[in-house]
Scaffold this active site. Structure first.
Site, PDB file in Angstrom:
ATOM      1  N   ASP A   1      -7.134   5.907  -3.694  1.00 37.30           N
ATOM      2  CA  ASP A   1      -6.391   4.750  -3.192  1.00 37.30           C
ATOM      3  C   ASP A   1      -6.040   3.829  -4.353  1.00 37.30           C
ATOM      4  O   ASP A   1      -6.904   3.140  -4.887  1.00 37.30           O
ATOM      5  CB  ASP A   1      -7.229   4.003  -2.152  1.00 37.30           C
ATOM      6  CG  ASP A   1      -6.418   2.934  -1.427  1.00 37.30           C
ATOM      7  OD1 ASP A   1      -5.281   2.649  -1.859  1.00 37.30           O
ATOM      8  OD2 ASP A   1      -6.921   2.390  -0.429  1.00 37.30           O
TER       9      ASP A   1
ATOM     10  N   CYS B   1       0.796  -1.233   0.000  1.00 39.94           N
ATOM     11  CA  CYS B   1       0.000   0.000   0.000  1.00 39.94           C
ATOM     12  C   CYS B   1       0.824   1.277   0.000  1.00 39.94           C
ATOM     13  O   CYS B   1       0.509   2.224  -0.724  1.00 39.94           O
ATOM     14  CB  CYS B   1      -0.997  -0.006   1.162  1.00 39.94           C
ATOM     15  SG  CYS B   1      -0.256   0.066   2.820  1.00 39.94           S
TER      16      CYS B   1
ATOM     17  N   HIS C   1      -2.889   1.540   6.802  1.00 36.22           N
ATOM     18  CA  HIS C   1      -3.123   1.503   5.360  1.00 36.22           C
ATOM     19  C   HIS C   1      -2.831   2.896   4.828  1.00 36.22           C
ATOM     20  O   HIS C   1      -3.150   3.904   5.469  1.00 36.22           O
ATOM     21  CB  HIS C   1      -4.555   1.088   5.043  1.00 36.22           C
ATOM     22  CG  HIS C   1      -4.838   1.007   3.574  1.00 36.22           C
ATOM     23  ND1 HIS C   1      -3.985   0.376   2.689  1.00 36.22           N
ATOM     24  CD2 HIS C   1      -5.859   1.500   2.820  1.00 36.22           C
ATOM     25  CE1 HIS C   1      -4.479   0.470   1.465  1.00 36.22           C
ATOM     26  NE2 HIS C   1      -5.603   1.148   1.513  1.00 36.22           N
TER      27      HIS C   1
END
Length: 683
Positions: free
Chosen positions: A355, A274, A332
């Protein structure tokens, strides 16, 4: 009449780069300018002098199949929504006139070509050609990405380095990252990313038209950073097997990734997780002129069934079990981009969540956003894009369940664990900025942990208290764990009733990756304690470094304590997940107040071995705008010994740059990092 022809076109590179704040792109093979502002070119003519009353100039600007043809006029007020060009008559040199070309603030970004024609009354015509790159313009009030604050523009558009926050909310790790947007080849890779996207390949004309809109651009980039649906930049891998590529934690900047992707003919780079996806997307957005920052959400929920509840299961002895499709990542990382949102209403202007980590599909592809942060906070799940998914990541409840022989024997609920801290790098400073309250209603101000220190104050000691009908229990780490030292923790057990109790106590520690449930138990301990009526007992425990050394590195620890009343069989559980802080490399710059461009300077990197065994490894040092990446072998270093390495660097431009170092140890699966912000002053 003597012929009039174009001898050359001068793009006035240095002047335009300075005016458009694109000096860092000086090495690009085209002029780089921003939309909504004029740039000047000068034309060298030969033959007779140019006569503005009888001769005319015309410019054709082309982006893919799109083009616009405009006459070069005398200066006049023209609509800012259209392309225009005018000649500077003040001090006009008839053989070397200056032309100003101005794009609308809503022009599409991309690689443009232009054709300049000079026409005479008798039909003579001469042509010249050129090219330029057009980016968004956060300095232009009419641009959809306009950002009013100059300090924020420096941080979120121009800064080529930053910090990514990882670890856990109360013992976070600040990881240096080089965004590398000014490194050779990076600008071209970012523009090529737009051209190899499925949208461009499917309908080039429509894609070129839509590249005027930061909402559209951001969705294309979000999808193209991962390779799940396209020829994207990065292949995600959370398996633990990285033999076919690089371990995600080995990357230190975006430049190597983007250039490797371009060199390979747009084959995905292996591998990303991530923070790598987010950091590379931040680079692309800053290159394109869209303000962008990297954001970390600690205890980030992945709610697969949309009920805003995450279930966590434990055995009766404190082993965390893999029984749920839902999950909580210890952290995250995504990005926020700044833009107006005319598609959903001006009240949603500002920061938008994007994202690029492939988790769920949005509009049929693996991308996420732009989701207005304001909409996430106000639960406007009716708006575009992906607001329910992001809202669950920061707001879900956690249900903790103890199971025994397939039956639930204990249940507790935690409304505060998910989204416990949401942060980004502070403007102009190497520390975090707490932005939790932008996403959710916070009951009380969240204390801001230090981004550098591994020490935790008494006020923010890691602790979790759970109360049952008869017994309450508090788990607290005595201090932030540091590699090479014992993990010391205290369990306080309180009998809430006026009867004696005999209690079984189970301690359990498991290693876990930030996005997975824990692996097998590596340390456990059991015992029995007796509690007199209303008695409080304090249990001191420690896990020795030799007991956890095989699970350090990028792993975290899940520590659980289960108490069982031997009479009623009532159970109570408390747990804590934490990271073990690594030592840091120290970087010192000689005469750091006198660092100037184009002059060699010296930095010293030092490391002291804190481990109980000898270590050796490979030291890597780099710094965008300072030096190319170099490697040094570090010989075996006995416990407690110190080593120093001098390196030379040559700054290329004025500004604040990051010098970063990473030491990969051979004997222990760990990377030790350090960074130094270097201010380069004008000569």
């Amino acid at each position: 009449m003597e012929d009039l022809s174009i001898q050359y076109v001068n793009l006035e590179q240095s002047e335009n780069l300075e005016r458009h704040r694109t000096v860092g792109f000086n090495g690009a093979n085209a002029l780089v300018v921003r939309r909504g502002a004029p740039f000047r070119i000068s034309v060298g003519l030969k033959g007779r002098p140019f006569n503005p009353t009888t001769d005319s100039l015309r410019i054709k600007v082309m982006l893919g199949p799109l083009f616009v043809i405009m006459p070069v006029t005398l200066p006049k007020k023209t609509p800012s929504s259209s392309w225009n060009a005018y000649i500077n008559t003040h001090g006009l040199n008839p053989l070397n006139p200056s032309i100003f070309i101005s794009s609308p603030a809503s022009a599409s970004v991309g690689w443009y070509k232009f054709q300049l024609d000079v026409l005479t009354l008798d039909g003579q015509r001469s042509q010249a050609f050129g090219k330029f790159i057009l980016l968004c313009n956060p300095w232009c009030s009419e641009d959809a990405v306009y950002l009013p604050c100059e300090e924020q523009r420096k941080e979120y558009v121009q800064s080529d380095s930053g910090l990514l926050f990882m670890g856990t909310a109360k013992n976070l790790v600040s990881r240096p990252w080089s965004f590398d947007q000014y490194e050779p080849g990076v600008l071209e890779s970012c523009l090529n990313l737009l051209q190899v996207s499925p949208q461009h390949q499917k309908n080039t004309r429509m894609d070129c038209l839509n590249l005027n809109n930061p909402v559209y651009i951001s969705r294309v980039v979000s999808a193209m950073i991962n390779c799940e649906d396209d020829r994207g930049v990065l292949k995600g891998n959370w398996s633990g097997d990285y033999k076919q590529g690089n371990h995600p934690s080995k990357w230190t900047g975006s430049g190597d990734i983007l250039k490797q992707w371009a060199r390979s003919g747009y084959q995905p780079v292996k591998y990303g997780q991530c923070w790598v996806f987010a950091a590379v997307m931040c680079t692309v957005m800053r290159v394109l002129g869209i303000p962008c920052r990297v954001v970390t959400n600690f205890n980030s929920a992945h709610d697969t069934n949309g009920n805003l509840v995450i279930e966590e299961y434990y055995s009766e002895t404190g082993t965390k079990l893999n029984l749920s499709q839902d999950s909580i990542w210890n952290f995250h990382v995504w990005v926020e981009c700044w833009m107006t949102r005319r598609d959903v209403g001006s009240e949603m202007d500002g920061w938008q969540v994007l994202d690029p980590t492939p988790q769920e599909r949005s509009g049929g592809v693996f991308c996420c956003g732009p989701a207005p942060v304001k909409a996430i906070r106000s639960q406007r799940i009716d708006l575009l894009y992906d607001i329910p998914f992001v809202h669950a990541e920061v707001n879900a409840d956690v249900h903790t369940i103890i199971v025994s022989q397939g039956q639930m024997v204990s249940f507790s609920k935690d409304k505060d664990k998910v989204g416990s801290l949401i942060c980004t790098k502070a403007v102009g400073l190497p520390r975090l900025q707490n932005i939790t309250a932008d996403y959710k209603y916070v009951k009380s101000p969240t204390s801001t942990p230090s981004s550098r220190s591994s020490t935790i104050s008494k006020d923010s000691t890691l602790r979790r208290a759970v109360l049952s009908k008869g017994v309450s229990v508090v788990l607290a780490l005595d201090k932030s764990p540091v590699v090479g030292e014992p993990i010391c923790f205290t369990v306080k057990v309180m009998n809430q009733q006026s009867v004696s109790k005999m209690m079984k106590v189970h301690f359990n520690a498991q290693a876990k990756e930030y996005n997975h449930n824990p692996s097998d138990t590596f340390w456990d301990k059991n015992g029995v304690i007796q509690l007199a009526p209303m008695e409080v007992k304090v249990l001191q425990q420690q896990i020795l470094s030799a007991q956890y050394v095989d699970v350090v590195g990028d792993n975290l620890i899940n520590l659980a304590v289960v108490l069982e009343d031997m009479a009623s069989h009532e159970r109570v559980l408390t747990s804590e997940e934490f990271n073990i802080a690594s030592p840091e490399l120290t970087i010192q710059v000689a005469d750091e107040d006198s660092v100037v461009p184009k002059k060699e300077h010296t930095a010293t990197i030092s490391f002291t071995n804190p481990f109980s065994q000898p270590v050796s490894g490979l030291l890597t040092v780099e710094g965008a705008g300072l030096m190319h990446k170099v490697h040094f072998s570090m010989p075996s270093l006995r416990p407690g010994m110190r080593v120093e390495q001098d390196i030379k660097f040559l700054p290329s431009m004025v500004g604040v740059k990051m010098l970063q170092a990473s030491l990969s140890l051979s004997e222990i699966n760990i990377n030790i990092r350090g960074f130094k912000m270097v201010s380069i002053n004008s000569i």
